[in-house]
Design an enzyme around this catalytic site. Structure first.
Site, PDB file in Angstrom:
ATOM      1  N   ASP A  60     -12.331 -18.426  17.892  1.00  0.00           N
ATOM      2  CA  ASP A  60     -13.306 -17.835  18.887  1.00  0.00           C
ATOM      3  C   ASP A  60     -13.501 -18.680  20.148  1.00  0.00           C
ATOM      4  OD1 ASP A  60     -14.683 -15.375  17.593  1.00  0.00           O
ATOM      5  OD2 ASP A  60     -14.872 -16.886  15.840  1.00  0.00           O
ATOM      6  N   GLU A  65     -19.533 -18.887  26.361  1.00  0.00           N
ATOM      7  CA  GLU A  65     -20.849 -18.741  26.229  1.00  0.00           C
ATOM      8  C   GLU A  65     -21.625 -19.487  25.332  1.00  0.00           C
ATOM      9  OE1 GLU A  65     -22.861 -14.884  25.763  1.00  0.00           O
ATOM     10  OE2 GLU A  65     -23.793 -15.283  27.647  1.00  0.00           O
ATOM     11  N   ARG A 130     -27.522 -16.515  13.810  1.00  0.00           N
ATOM     12  CA  ARG A 130     -26.710 -17.664  14.379  1.00  0.00           C
ATOM     13  C   ARG A 130     -27.777 -18.790  14.952  1.00  0.00           C
ATOM     14  NH1 ARG A 130     -21.297 -16.371  15.627  1.00  0.00           N
ATOM     15  NH2 ARG A 130     -20.777 -14.973  13.976  1.00  0.00           N
ATOM     16  N   HIS A 160     -26.083 -11.314  18.842  1.00  0.00           N
ATOM     17  CA  HIS A 160     -26.943 -12.015  19.575  1.00  0.00           C
ATOM     18  C   HIS A 160     -28.012 -11.458  20.424  1.00  0.00           C
ATOM     19  CE1 HIS A 160     -23.043 -14.702  19.609  1.00  0.00           C
ATOM     20  NE2 HIS A 160     -23.943 -15.384  18.888  1.00  0.00           N
ATOM     21  N   CYS A 247     -19.947 -13.217  27.278  1.00  0.00           N
ATOM     22  CA  CYS A 247     -19.633 -14.376  26.245  1.00  0.00           C
ATOM     23  C   CYS A 247     -18.322 -15.114  26.680  1.00  0.00           C
ATOM     24  CB  CYS A 247     -19.497 -13.849  25.084  1.00  0.00           C
ATOM     25  SG  CYS A 247     -18.345 -12.660  24.795  1.00  0.00           S
TER      26      CYS A 247
HETATM   27  C1  CIR Z   1     -18.422 -14.688  16.822  1.00  0.00           C
HETATM   28  O1  CIR Z   1     -18.594 -13.848  15.931  1.00  0.00           O
HETATM   29  O2  CIR Z   1     -18.851 -15.762  16.780  1.00  0.00           O
HETATM   30  C2  CIR Z   1     -17.186 -14.291  17.798  1.00  0.00           C
HETATM   31  N1  CIR Z   1     -16.378 -13.600  17.080  1.00  0.00           N
HETATM   32  C3  CIR Z   1     -17.929 -13.395  18.914  1.00  0.00           C
HETATM   33  C4  CIR Z   1     -18.811 -14.257  19.757  1.00  0.00           C
HETATM   34  C5  CIR Z   1     -19.483 -13.465  20.843  1.00  0.00           C
HETATM   35  N2  CIR Z   1     -20.096 -14.128  21.578  1.00  0.00           N
HETATM   36  C6  CIR Z   1     -21.218 -13.887  22.758  1.00  0.00           C
HETATM   37  O3  CIR Z   1     -21.352 -12.769  22.663  1.00  0.00           O
HETATM   38  N3  CIR Z   1     -21.840 -14.599  23.067  1.00  0.00           N
END
Ligand code: CIR
Length: 255
Positions: A60, A65, A130, A160, A247
C-alpha cells in the site's frame, strides 16, 4: 512552491489491505501508468513532484496520504491503523524532514492520514476502523500550540473520513451524507455526491481545479455545474485497492 509528495506503485499492490471491497485482480502496470498520469496532472497544476523511495515489499506504499499530516508549520507522522502499513512512514518522514519539523503519533494512537480533513484551522478526524480516540487526543495536544482545533467525527460505511467528505474550496465540501453527517461541518457549504455514486466524495482540490476519478460521471457533472474545472483521471486499478485521488499524494507549500 507547491510540493506533491508521491511514492511509486509497488509490484505487490494486489496484496493490499482491503476493508469494504472484495479482492479483484489488479493490473499493476496499468496502475503504474494511471499513477504516472496522475503525477502529470499534479505537475500541470504547478506542483513539483517529490518521490519517496519505492518500497516494492509494501503493497500500500503508493497511498502516502495515510502516513502523515502536513500543515504549514509542522508535519505529524501518523501511526497507520493497519499493522502492515506501519513500515511505510519512515521513507515519507525522510522526505518531509527536508521541509518541516516532524512530530509523531505514538501507541496506543492509530491514525491514517485519510481520516484527517483540514478546514481552515480545524482538523476533523474520522473515527474509523483505522483511527482512534487516542490519536485525536494526541493530535489535539501536539497541534494546540500551533492554533489548530481537532474534532472527532464518526464515519460509517467507508474506509476513511475522506472517503466520505473532502474539501473543494476553503469552506466548500463534497460529501456523501450516507457515510458522514453533514451537521458535523458547521459553517461549510455542502455539495452532495450523486446517490448512485457513494464513493464519489473523494476529490482533490488544487489551485482552483478538482482532480477527480473518471469513473464518477454523475457527481463530476454536479461539480462542473457548480462551476468547478474538473480534471478527470483514470484510477480504476488503485480504486480496486480502495484508494482514491487524495490518497496518492501529500500536498504542501515550501519556500
Ligand atoms: C488500505 O486499505 O489501507 C489501502 N488499501 C487503501 C488506502 C487508501 N487511502 C486513502 O484513501 N487515504
Amino acid at each position: 512552491m507547491l510540493i506533491a509528495l508521491t511514492r511509486p506503485v509497488s509490484p505487490s499492490l494486489a496484496a493490499c489491505e482491503l476493508t469494504h471491497l472484495a479482492r479483484e485482480p489488479i493490473d499493476v502496470s496499468r496502475a503504474a501508468a494511471q499513477h504516472a498520469a496522475y503525477e502529470s496532472v499534479l505537475a500541470s497544476l504547478h506542483a513539483r513532484i517529490a518521490r519517496a523511495a519505492a518500497a516494492p515489499e509494501l503493497p500500500d506504499a503508493v497511498f502516502v496520504e495515510d502516513t502523515a499530516i502536513v500543515l504549514d508549520e509542522v508535519a505529524v507522522i501518523a501511526r497507520p491503523g493497519a499493522p502492515s502499513r506501519r513500515a511505510e512512514t519512515d521513507a515519507v518522514a525522510e522526505v518531509l524532514a527536508g521541509f518541516r519539523s516532524l512530530l509523531r503519533l505514538e501507541a496506543p494512537a492509530t491514525l491514517d492520514g485519510g481520516d484527517v480533513l483540514r478546514v481552515g484551522r480545524e482538523l476533523y478526524v474520522g473515527l474509523s476502523s483505522r483511527s482512534n480516540g487516542a490519536a485525536v487526543e494526541q493530535l489535539a495536544s501536539l497541534l494546540r500550540p500551533f492554533g489548530y482545533g481537532v474534532r472527532a467525527v464518526p464515519v460509517a460505511g467507508c474506509l476513511h473520513l475522506k472517503s466520505a467528505v473532502t474539501a473543494v474550496g476553503e469552506r466548500r465540501l463534497l460529501l456523501n451524507p450516507a457515510w458522514v453527517a453533514r451537521e458535523s461541518f458547521e459553517g461549510a457549504e455542502i455539495l452532495c455526491v450523486d446517490p448512485s455514486e457513494p464513493g464519489a466524495a473523494n476529490a482533490l482540490w488544487l489551485n482552483g481545479s478538482v482532480i477527480y476519478p473518471a469513473h464518477f460521471p454523475r457527481t463530476s457533472e454536479r461539480l462542473a455545474q457548480s462551476g468547478f474545472e474538473v480534471i478527470p483521471v483514470e484510477c480504476s486499478e488503485l480504486a480496486k485497492a480502495e484508494g482514491g485521488v487524495t490518497c496518492c499524494s501529500l500536498l504542501f507549500r515550501a519556500d
